[in-house]
Design a protein around this motif. Structure first.
Motif, short mmCIF file in Angstrom:
data_model
loop_
_atom_site.label_atom_id
_atom_site.label_comp_id
_atom_site.label_asym_id
_atom_site.label_seq_id
_atom_site.Cartn_x
_atom_site.Cartn_y
_atom_site.Cartn_z
N ASN A 200 0.81 -1.21 0.00
CA ASN A 200 0.00 0.00 0.00
C ASN A 200 0.84 1.27 0.00
O ASN A 200 0.33 2.36 0.21
CB ASN A 200 -0.94 0.00 1.22
N ASN A 201 2.13 1.12 -0.22
CA ASN A 201 3.08 2.23 -0.29
C ASN A 201 3.31 2.90 1.06
O ASN A 201 3.78 4.03 1.13
CB ASN A 201 2.66 3.27 -1.32
N GLN A 202 2.94 2.21 2.15
CA GLN A 202 3.31 2.68 3.47
C GLN A 202 4.78 2.32 3.71
O GLN A 202 5.23 1.24 3.35
CB GLN A 202 2.44 2.01 4.53
N CYS A 203 5.51 3.24 4.31
CA CYS A 203 6.92 3.00 4.58
C CYS A 203 7.14 2.77 6.07
O CYS A 203 6.57 3.48 6.91
CB CYS A 203 7.77 4.18 4.12
N PHE A 204 7.94 1.76 6.39
CA PHE A 204 8.32 1.47 7.76
C PHE A 204 9.82 1.71 7.89
O PHE A 204 10.61 1.15 7.13
CB PHE A 204 7.95 0.04 8.13
N ILE A 205 10.20 2.55 8.83
CA ILE A 205 11.58 2.99 8.98
C ILE A 205 12.09 2.63 10.36
O ILE A 205 11.48 2.98 11.38
CB ILE A 205 11.71 4.51 8.77
N SER A 206 13.19 1.91 10.42
CA SER A 206 13.89 1.66 11.67
C SER A 206 15.00 2.69 11.79
O SER A 206 15.89 2.74 10.92
CB SER A 206 14.45 0.23 11.68
N ALA A 207 14.97 3.54 12.82
CA ALA A 207 15.89 4.67 12.83
C ALA A 207 16.08 5.23 14.23
O ALA A 207 15.37 4.88 15.18
CB ALA A 207 15.35 5.77 11.91
N TYR A 208 17.06 6.14 14.33
CA TYR A 208 17.28 6.95 15.52
C TYR A 208 16.86 8.37 15.19
O TYR A 208 17.38 8.99 14.25
CB TYR A 208 18.75 6.92 15.94
N ASP A 209 15.90 8.89 15.93
CA ASP A 209 15.42 10.26 15.75
C ASP A 209 16.33 11.20 16.53
O ASP A 209 16.30 11.26 17.76
CB ASP A 209 13.98 10.36 16.26
N GLY A 210 17.18 11.93 15.80
CA GLY A 210 18.14 12.81 16.44
C GLY A 210 17.51 14.02 17.08
O GLY A 210 18.12 14.64 17.96
N ASP A 211 16.30 14.39 16.66
CA ASP A 211 15.63 15.53 17.28
C ASP A 211 15.10 15.15 18.67
O ASP A 211 15.28 15.89 19.64
CB ASP A 211 14.48 16.01 16.39
N LYS A 212 14.45 13.99 18.76
CA LYS A 212 13.89 13.55 20.04
C LYS A 212 14.85 12.66 20.82
O LYS A 212 14.57 12.29 21.95
CB LYS A 212 12.58 12.81 19.79
N GLN B 55 6.18 4.55 11.06
CA GLN B 55 5.33 4.32 9.90
C GLN B 55 4.95 5.66 9.29
O GLN B 55 4.60 6.60 10.00
CB GLN B 55 4.08 3.55 10.30
N THR B 56 5.03 5.75 7.96
CA THR B 56 4.66 6.99 7.28
C THR B 56 4.20 6.69 5.86
O THR B 56 4.60 5.70 5.26
CB THR B 56 5.83 7.98 7.24
N HIS B 57 3.36 7.57 5.33
CA HIS B 57 2.93 7.45 3.93
C HIS B 57 3.38 8.64 3.10
O HIS B 57 3.30 8.62 1.88
CB HIS B 57 1.41 7.32 3.83
N ASP B 58 3.89 9.69 3.77
CA ASP B 58 4.27 10.90 3.04
C ASP B 58 5.61 11.47 3.50
O ASP B 58 6.03 12.52 3.01
CB ASP B 58 3.19 11.96 3.17
N PHE B 59 6.29 10.83 4.45
CA PHE B 59 7.57 11.28 5.00
C PHE B 59 7.47 12.65 5.67
O PHE B 59 8.46 13.32 5.89
CB PHE B 59 8.65 11.30 3.91
#
Length: 202
Positions: free
Chosen positions: A165-177, A184-188
């Motif tokens: 469904n074009n949903q993106c799942f990202i494993s990451a470190y959020d440097g802001d928080k 999960q995001t559909h539009d970044f």
């Protein structure tokens, strides 16, 4: 030792090859197609599940990434490696599932860190890649030009994948928080943190 199966894993035979640095990748839409990085900047193709192999292309620099864009188009990326980092990326495109490739661009990256080897794409064939330290970039022209997504400028991307469904799942470190997670995001732009720990996702 490498082994291969011709009967969906019921039995296995020794797989003969000439390289100790073998790396085999499958085609996303055809389970009979395999690509073998045979070393010395050479790519080999099998159309029969790995039983026979044919030479496909000798690249400029080490083979870094092979991305299946659709049933026929395959993107191949190679680079010159200096101090364990890719300094120039070379792009090759195949329109016949990897039997033949044509080089269409070779550019040095001017970012603080060279583009890493993690390249993925969504249903519209937009490519995404992360920098070695921070950031996320996308390309709509098969890697000729890259655009930075400013929201991710302080992020460290571990891995990312798109669903049907074009949903993106990202494993990451959020440097802001200053927190790890799977998002999960559909539009970044709008992101939902669905898991509080960084995971490898595929």
């Amino acid at each position: 030792r490498r082994v291969s199966s011709k009967d969906d894993g019921k039995s296995w035979q020794n797989f003969k090859h000439d390289s100790n640095q073998i790396k085999i990748l499958g085609h996303a839409f055809d389970d009979r197609l395999f690509y073998w990085d045979g070393g010395d900047d050479n790519l080999f193709l099998s159309t029969d599940g790995g039983e026979h192999w044919d030479h496909s292309i000798e690249t400029d620099g080490s083979i870094l990434k092979l991305v299946t864009l659709n049933e026929d188009k395959v993107l191949l990326v190679s680079a010159n490696i200096v101090n364990n980092s890719p300094t120039n990326l070379n792009y090759y495109l195949s329109t016949d599932k990897g039997s033949h490739f044509e080089k269409f661009n070779s550019i040095p990256y001017s970012y603080n860190n060279p583009i890493s080897l993690d390249i993925t794409h969504n249903q519209q064939n937009r490519l995404y890649t992360d920098a070695n330290e921070k950031g996320l970039f996308y390309s709509d022209d098969l890697g000729v030009n890259w655009v930075e997504l400013e929201k991710f400028r302080k992020w460290r991307i571990g891995s990312m994948v798109f669903d049907e469904n074009n949903q993106c799942f990202i494993s990451a470190y959020d440097g802001d928080k200053k927190e790890y997670g799977v998002y999960q995001t559909h539009d970044f732009v709008n992101l939902k943190r669905i898991f509080p720990t960084q995971l490898g996702i595929r």
